[in-house]
Design a protein around this motif. Structure first.
Motif, mmCIF file in Angstrom:
data_model
loop_
_atom_site.group_PDB
_atom_site.id
_atom_site.type_symbol
_atom_site.label_atom_id
_atom_site.label_comp_id
_atom_site.label_asym_id
_atom_site.label_seq_id
_atom_site.Cartn_x
_atom_site.Cartn_y
_atom_site.Cartn_z
ATOM 1 N N CYS A 117 1.453 0.195 4.605
ATOM 2 C CA CYS A 117 0.299 0.503 5.445
ATOM 3 C C CYS A 117 0.821 1.008 6.782
ATOM 4 N N TRP A 161 0.844 -1.186 0.000
ATOM 5 C CA TRP A 161 0.000 0.000 0.000
ATOM 6 C C TRP A 161 0.874 1.230 0.000
ATOM 7 N N LEU A 191 -0.322 1.014 9.641
ATOM 8 C CA LEU A 191 -0.557 0.103 10.760
ATOM 9 C C LEU A 191 0.449 -1.037 10.769
ATOM 10 N N HIS A 192 1.041 -1.266 9.597
ATOM 11 C CA HIS A 192 1.835 -2.474 9.388
ATOM 12 C C HIS A 192 3.316 -2.244 9.627
#
Lengths: 200, 435
Positions: free
Chosen positions: A193, A166, A195-196
């Motif tokens: 991402c 992403w 969050l990742h």
């Protein structure tokens, strides 16, 4: 599910005889991919190998870059279902490519929350930078550009999917940087991402 | 205010097994395994937990309906498809608190007598699959998943199953079809999944956030859970704020919080970007009716939003400011619905396409006044006439925008163009088809 309670569907009855013409290079799963596939099949009841068809298609697509009809035949053989059942699945889901695509698949989310944050303009810019329209692949085979539906990261709009990664919060003026980054540094140039981050 | 589901989403390594166990993780499972399955169902029923996927159906009842007397295996399917536009809460839970989800899955399996749970994630969540599988392996090695958990004789497995791009896979019977290796298309109900679900076996399909609420209910009790929110709307809730807000993101709050607070509160959305005026809010994912600025001072609860004429749905709140053209917004969403229609039911497959074409015509200034009533007629011939809720969802953006902003549609026809200028829209596209 059977269609009539008295019919014996277990013995090849109602099995599609639809033939699938050859297309694409000869396709044989690598031993590694076959082993991975068997491991995935073990997650489902033995008589429900069909549950692994999407996983098998992902492996085929990773191995060859797209899903040719020859690859569908290999998937059908590995899962032990008819080619029609494989074709049925391939043609339904948006993440399977039935013709060759670019090395980098750029997918701009176009649904409401991203559109409210400039996704249309971002796509316009990417089209200019790449010199192609959405749905096309650059002549050097380096990039394909697609508009896709909500990716589920609306707080980081506009969000762009690049292959399995992403790339978040992209403004129209970032289009050139995105393409240059992919050309020089590949996936390392992407935000990923948010969050990742810690996982990778 | 104490956070229940997301206290550690920003803590470094807050997603790991070690961290989770240090916080008392998997103790709810230990407690649940010392209870009978029926007692677990009763506690969840008493808590009033309602499904967080969109429908708000009581979770305990869903589990009670599972045919326990059936000789077939039972299954838990965790719906992690999260494809409703404007929704991104389950994503946070899976990335930053995966063990809470696993613990919820295990307790749910115990409650309905299942030995396997499948977590169905959407195809685009490749990175989520990596996290879940890595953490599952750790939990398995630690003995929380697998054979004879805590020496109780309870065997349970959890597997991640990734789809391949289909909004419809979020509908529970379509999810089951997809999990069986077929097209994600809904089934005719009845039979409901509780009787004949995955592999024709009794199945409960529960959303990620729903299952994440189960361990705290077991640990702290049904009364505590119910007391967190308004009556029949207990527990913590995750809200997804996107669109024209200053601070988009996922926010946890009890359902006392109002839609207005979520949009304007400093600890939440922080107001409209550029301090523009609010025009419309879609409070529960793209499939629900719009709320107007004078309708948002209401509790963001299932019942509160319902009373205001919309639905809390997936709590995906899409905020639109005064520069947003409502004809354009409807066209944008109808493109989504026509693209994602699974094609099984004619009214949705054909009607969605017609609605998108009509909206495009009006937005480009090529529409006629009679097109506006035609929109309503087509939309009303989709609602209630399809196997699943998709048809109603596809008709809603049309019915709600025409219903609330009819004068904008008429202005497009009268002026022969869209008169609203927005600095975030594509000039090129707005004029691409104008003659």
């Amino acid at each position: 599910m059977s269609f009539h309670p008295l019919m014996d569907y277990g013995k090849g009855m109602h099995q599609s005889q639809r033939a699938l013409a050859d297309e694409g290079p000869a396709f044989v799963f690598t031993a590694e991919n076959l082993a991975t596939l068997e491991d995935i099949c073990s997650r489902y009841p033995a008589e429900r190998r069909k549950s692994a068809v999407i996983a098998a298609l992902y492996l085929a697509q990773r191995q060859q870059g797209y899903i040719s009809r020859n690859a569908m035949k290999a998937v059908a053989a590995a899962i032990r279902i008819s080619t029609a059942e494989v074709e049925d699945v391939v043609s339904f889901y948006t993440m399977f490519y039935q013709r060759p695509v670019g090395k980098n698949i750029i997918q701009v989310c176009r649904t409401l929350s991203c559109a409210l944050n400039g996704a249309e303009r971002l796509t316009d810019e990417l089209q200019k930078v790449l010199g192609i329209s959405t749905g096309e692949t650059t002549a050097d085979g380096a990039f394909s550009l697609f508009e896709v539906e909500c990716l589920g990261a609306c707080d980081r709009a506009p969000v762009v999917g690049v292959n399995d990664d992403w790339h978040e919060c992209q403004r129209p003026e970032d289009a050139q940087k995105l393409v240059d980054g992919l050309r020089t540094k590949g996936a390392a140039s992407l935000t990923g991402c948010h969050l990742h981050k810690e996982h990778s | 205010m104490e956070l229940i589901l997301t206290p550690h989403v920003n803590t470094p390594n807050g997603f790991t097994l070690d961290f989770y166990v240090k916080q008392g993780g998997y103790e709810a499972l230990r407690k649940a395994l010392s209870m009978t399955p029926d007692d677990v169902v009763d506690v969840v029923k008493a808590s009033g937990l309602r499904g967080r996927g969109g429908a708000g159906f009581p979770t305990g009842m869903k589990w009670q309906f599972v045919d326990k007397k059936s000789s077939k295996p039972k299954y838990i399917c965790c719906n992690a498809d999260e494809s409703e536009p404007g929704t991104f809460k389950d994503h946070v839970l899976m990335e930053r608190n995966p063990h809470l989800l696993f613990e919820g899955c295990l307790i749910a399996c115990h409650a309905i007598g299942a030995k396997v749970a499948y977590i169905y994630i959407r195809g685009e969540f490749y990175h989520v699959q990596e996290v879940l599988e890595a953490e599952l392996a750790k939990a398995r090695a630690a003995g929380f998943i697998g054979k004879n958990i805590f020496g109780t004789g309870f065997d349970c497995e959890i597997f991640v199953h990734r789809g391949a791009g289909a909004y419809e896979a979020g509908e529970e019977t379509a999810l089951i079809e997809s999990l069986e290796g077929k097209r994600a298309q809904p089934r005719l109900k009845p039979p409901f999944p509780a009787v004949a679900g995955l592999y024709d076996c009794p199945t409960a399909v529960n959303n990620v956030e729903t299952l994440c609420n189960v361990p705290p209910i077991i640990t702290r009790g049904a009364e505590w859970f119910a007391s967190l929110g308004p009556e029949k709307n207990g527990g913590p809730k995750l809200y997804c704020l996107s669109g024209h807000v200053k601070r988009p993101g996922v926010y946890e709050a009890p359902m006392h919080v109002t839609v207005k607070e979520l949009i304007y509160g400093e600890q939440y959305g922080g107001g409209i970007r550029g301090d523009r005026k609010l025009k419309a809010v879609i409070p529960g994912g793209s499939s629900v009716p719009i709320l107007l600025p004078d309708q948002i001072d209401i509790p963001a609860s299932f019942d509160g939003v319902m009373k205001a004429g919309s639905m809390l749905g997936s709590a995906g709140m899409i905020v639109m400011d005064e520069t947003t053209c409502m004809v354009w917004a409807a066209e944008n969403l109808l493109y989504f619905y026509k693209h994602e229609s699974c094609g099984k039911c004619t009214p949705c497959r054909e009607g969605g396409d017609w609605l998108h074409k009509l909206l495009g015509r009006i937005e480009r200034g090529e529409g006629q006044m009679k097109d506006i009533d035609l929109l309503l007629s087509v939309a009303n011939n989709i609602t209630g006439k399809t196997l699943c809720a998709f048809g109603d969802a596809a008709a809603t953006p049309v019915l709600t925008t025409v219903g609330l902003f009819r004068e904008e549609f008429e202005a497009h026809v009268r002026e022969g163009r869209c008169t609203l200028k927005a600095d975030w829209r594509s000039e090129a596209r707005a004029h691409a088809h104008a003659h």
